[in-house]
Design a protein around this motif. Structure first.
Motif, PDB file in Angstrom:
ATOM      1  N   HIS A 514      21.496 -27.698 -16.085  1.00  0.00           N
ATOM      2  CA  HIS A 514      20.921 -29.003 -15.750  1.00  0.00           C
ATOM      3  C   HIS A 514      21.709 -29.659 -14.616  1.00  0.00           C
ATOM      4  O   HIS A 514      21.118 -30.216 -13.675  1.00  0.00           O
ATOM      5  CB  HIS A 514      20.929 -29.899 -16.985  1.00  0.00           C
ATOM      6  N   SER A 516      23.466 -28.135 -12.334  1.00  0.00           N
ATOM      7  CA  SER A 516      23.162 -27.376 -11.126  1.00  0.00           C
ATOM      8  C   SER A 516      21.863 -27.847 -10.490  1.00  0.00           C
ATOM      9  O   SER A 516      21.759 -27.973  -9.265  1.00  0.00           O
ATOM     10  CB  SER A 516      23.070 -25.883 -11.463  1.00  0.00           C
ATOM     11  N   GLU A 517      20.898 -28.141 -11.326  1.00  0.00           N
ATOM     12  CA  GLU A 517      19.623 -28.637 -10.828  1.00  0.00           C
ATOM     13  C   GLU A 517      19.787 -29.996 -10.155  1.00  0.00           C
ATOM     14  O   GLU A 517      19.225 -30.245  -9.078  1.00  0.00           O
ATOM     15  CB  GLU A 517      18.634 -28.737 -11.995  1.00  0.00           C
ATOM     16  N   THR A 518      20.570 -30.874 -10.763  1.00  0.00           N
ATOM     17  CA  THR A 518      20.713 -32.224 -10.214  1.00  0.00           C
ATOM     18  C   THR A 518      21.520 -32.244  -8.919  1.00  0.00           C
ATOM     19  O   THR A 518      21.377 -33.166  -8.116  1.00  0.00           O
ATOM     20  CB  THR A 518      21.377 -33.180 -11.227  1.00  0.00           C
ATOM     21  N   GLU A 522      19.784 -25.380  -8.048  1.00  0.00           N
ATOM     22  CA  GLU A 522      18.619 -24.706  -8.637  1.00  0.00           C
ATOM     23  C   GLU A 522      18.981 -23.747  -9.774  1.00  0.00           C
ATOM     24  O   GLU A 522      18.430 -22.660  -9.891  1.00  0.00           O
ATOM     25  CB  GLU A 522      17.848 -23.961  -7.539  1.00  0.00           C
ATOM     26  N   ARG A 523      19.946 -24.167 -10.612  1.00  0.00           N
ATOM     27  CA  ARG A 523      20.360 -23.395 -11.800  1.00  0.00           C
ATOM     28  C   ARG A 523      20.903 -22.011 -11.439  1.00  0.00           C
ATOM     29  O   ARG A 523      20.911 -21.101 -12.264  1.00  0.00           O
ATOM     30  CB  ARG A 523      19.202 -23.270 -12.811  1.00  0.00           C
ATOM     31  N   GLN A 539      18.527 -14.475 -11.622  1.00  0.00           N
ATOM     32  CA  GLN A 539      17.556 -15.559 -11.716  1.00  0.00           C
ATOM     33  C   GLN A 539      16.192 -15.103 -12.214  1.00  0.00           C
ATOM     34  O   GLN A 539      15.244 -15.889 -12.218  1.00  0.00           O
ATOM     35  CB  GLN A 539      17.395 -16.236 -10.359  1.00  0.00           C
ATOM     36  N   LEU A 595      15.280 -27.066 -21.772  1.00  0.00           N
ATOM     37  CA  LEU A 595      14.705 -28.038 -20.840  1.00  0.00           C
ATOM     38  C   LEU A 595      14.210 -29.302 -21.538  1.00  0.00           C
ATOM     39  O   LEU A 595      13.645 -30.193 -20.896  1.00  0.00           O
ATOM     40  CB  LEU A 595      13.560 -27.402 -20.051  1.00  0.00           C
ATOM     41  N   SER A 617      16.426 -28.677  -1.820  1.00  0.00           N
ATOM     42  CA  SER A 617      16.869 -29.230  -3.101  1.00  0.00           C
ATOM     43  C   SER A 617      18.244 -29.876  -2.976  1.00  0.00           C
ATOM     44  O   SER A 617      18.512 -30.931  -3.561  1.00  0.00           O
ATOM     45  CB  SER A 617      16.905 -28.129  -4.169  1.00  0.00           C
TER      46      SER A 617
END
Length: 637
Positions: A514, A516-518, A522-523, A539, A595, A617
């Motif tokens: 999470h 990494s996403e923020t 991108e995880r 991935q 998620l 991103s």
């Protein structure tokens, strides 16, 4: 003429430790009631022989427990110490080289958490008669440097017994730090393997009972008066309660203070349990992983009364939690280092229990206004409703972590202890777990060490048993932390110590995924997937065929698997009921959807985002980061 005994250094140390007592008012207990150890050539003939000899003469003098990992030994000591409010801990003995090095993470964890642990790593020959020995480091520029020197920066106290006569001063100094509430942490006594086995003449006085009285300093009158004046003049005061409240046994005084004044309380991770979750003044966790209720009140507070908190970046939401431009900090702490944080002009260097009692007297009759009291009640009620909704079973095949926490909450008893340390669970528990016992919330979050959970839970259970309590210890652990360190399940089986382990498998690092996403990554690298040779990453969608339930079962642990499906939450509750009814340890395995998140508490954590990137991103994340960073304040109080 003083009486003496001829003993080895190791024998003298074991007998000395067995006779040390911590005294806190009317309460007295052995400071080091047991030793956990793994033996190798560095200590089997020293500490190993000494423990055997004393066991032969008096089995209860210094009980010995096996462990499977040196880092885990220290985690057990820390878990025990928290359950005993820092009045007692365990000694951890390791061999030369890799055995000693494996303890370093545990030492850092103990020091970061301000919790006592006695580390006894072995060292190479002091005489250097056989240099270089097996597992010895060699530095041409300094032949005296060894693995144990790495303990210096992660210990609150370090010394090496180079000669037998040094043991007297070293052991006494180590005990002072272990029992000092302002100084405690990892205490390391390095023991060369030849010195451990060397004999010398020991005064009997050194081996007799010695009491270490915990200091409970009262606040200075001037500091107390200035703090009381600030609190009386506040329109929107708020308490931030940390672990120091629990270690001082001050939750009763805090409750009385909050009830008399109406001042709301937000808690750090270490402060969970200072008030029951449904107390009208308890707004729950504050900061980056805090509740919306606590963070809304904190944002406008004009006086923050910190009690026993070290103000980590999670507690302050990276210095964005307190937005009132005129906010003032009254910092009550037994350690001056923490009392002066954020540039406060109102430090109160004192024990939490003593300070709360005298503060209550100093502001007797003062209470917050009716409008503020009503606002506090509204925020708490709204957040409680959010938690109720998060706990409700969704009926999805893969439940979210909040639902799983809700099921564990409903199935646990008020006195049960939940243990956690790393990943997404600490944040969710800080927001959602409804604590009903002062020692019921045990989340190691100063070091947030993956792998602490099972070993720390075992230490917590040892601590409860030592006090005659049969309360259940419920370890909640994700698959990432489980894979880091799970071998102390074997220790639980060997000693018949009961743990309930709820193992949540989400096939990766949910928290860092999470994060990494923020931050725009991108995880990447956060999923447990088969390596895709064409894409050269992890991935893809091929989940690893890892059977963690089978792994736990192979250790001899009773294991219950909760199958995915709409009835997973009901099955989990049934599994916990079965585990609680058992006398043996149980691992409950359940799959989750990583998620599905807990309700937003409006907290922020400063993790810098790349200033330049080709990824859209990352560029978007940078813009969001800069907008959040704009709210950071120096917090000069």
């Amino acid at each position: 003429m003083a009486q003496t005994k001829w003993m080895t250094v190791a024998q003298a140390l074991v007998e000395f430790l067995a006779n040390q007592w911590t005294v806190d008012g009317d309460h007295a207990e052995r400071t080091i009631p047991a030793t956990i150890g793994i033996f190798g050539h560095g200590n089997v003939a020293g500490l190993g022989q000494a423990l055997k000899e004393h066991h032969h003469a008096s089995p209860g003098l210094m009980p010995y427990h096996q462990a499977r990992n040196e880092q885990a030994m220290v985690h057990q000591a820390v878990g025990y110490a928290r359950m005993h409010r820092r009045r007692g801990t365990l000694a951890a003995a390791a061999s030369v080289g890799p055995g000693a090095a494996n303890m370093l993470t545990g030492a850092a964890l103990a020091t970061a958490n301000r919790l006592p642990a006695l580390l006894l790593p072995s060292d190479t020959f002091a005489t250097r008669v056989a240099d270089p020995v097996l597992q010895q480091l060699e530095h041409p520029h300094d032949l005296g440097i060894q693995v144990t020197d790495a303990f210096r920066p992660v210990s609150r106290f370090f010394d090496r017994v180079q000669r037998p006569e040094q043991l007297f001063s070293i052991a006494l100094a180590a005990m002072r730090v272990l029992t000092d509430p302002a100084e405690t942490g990892a205490v390391t006594i390095a023991l060369p393997e030849d010195v451990q086995a060397e004999e010398f003449d020991v005064p009997v006085e050194f081996l007799q009972r010695r009491e270490w009285h915990i200091r409970r300093p009262r606040p200075e009158r001037g500091a107390l008066a200035r703090a009381a004046e600030a609190i009386r003049g506040a329109e929107r005061p708020m308490i931030v309660a940390g672990g120091g409240v629990l270690y001082s046994d001050a939750e009763g005084e805090l409750r009385a203070f909050a009830e008399a004044t109406g001042i709301p309380v937000g808690t750090s991770q270490a402060g969970g349990g200072v008030l029951d979750w449904d107390h009208p003044q308890n707004l729950g966790g504050v900061g980056a992983t805090g509740t919306l209720a606590a963070n809304r009140i904190a944002a406008l507070a004009d006086v923050i009364i910190g009690i026993g908190t070290r103000y980590s970046d999670f507690t302050t939401a990276s210095r964005t939690a307190f937005q009132n431009p005129d906010v003032t900090f009254v910092n009550v702490n037994v350690a001056a280092f923490d009392a002066y944080k954020h540039g406060t002009q109102l430090p109160v260097i004192a024990d939490a229990r003593e300070a709360l009692g005298e503060l209550a007297e100093a502001i007797r009759g003062h209470a917050v206004g009716a409008d503020y009291a009503a606002e506090i009640a509204r925020e708490k009620a709204a957040w409680d409703a959010d938690v109720d909704a998060a706990f409700a079973a969704s009926g999805l095949d893969l439940p979210g972590q909040p639902e799983i926490i809700g099921a564990v909450q409903r199935s646990s008893a008020p006195e049960d202890v939940v243990v956690q340390a790393a990943g997404s669970l600490p944040g969710d528990l800080h927001k959602l777990w409804r604590v009903r016992d002062p020692l019921g919330y045990h989340v190691e979050y100063a070091f947030s060490c993956m792998g602490y959970e099972i070993a720390g839970g075992l230490g917590a259970k040892r601590g409860a048993l030592a006090e005659g309590s049969d309360r259940d210890v419920i370890v909640m652990v994700g698959d990432g932390s489980y894979l880091m360190l799970n071998t102390e399940l074997v220790t639980a089986v060997a000693e018949g110590i009961k743990l309930i382990v709820v193992l949540i498998q989400n096939h990766g690092y949910a928290s860092i995924g999470h994060l990494s996403e923020t931050v725009g990554s991108e995880r990447f690298g956060t999923k447990y997937r088969a390596y895709d040779r064409q894409a050269q990453d992890f991935q893809g969608d091929e989940v690893l065929p890892v059977d963690l339930a089978a792994n736990a079962r192979s250790y001899g642990i009773d294991t219950i698997e909760v199958a995915p499906g709409p009835g997973a939450i009901a099955d989990l509750e049934a599994a916990i009921a079965r585990a609680k009814a058992s006398d043996a340890s149980t691992v409950i395995h359940i799959n989750s959807d990583p998620l599905i998140y807990a309700p937003d508490g409006a907290g922020w954590w400063d993790v810098p985002v790349a200033q330049t990137s080709q990824l859209d991103s990352t560029r978007r994340a940078r813009e969001e980061y800069l907008s959040q960073q704009a709210a950071q304040r120096p917090l000069l109080g």
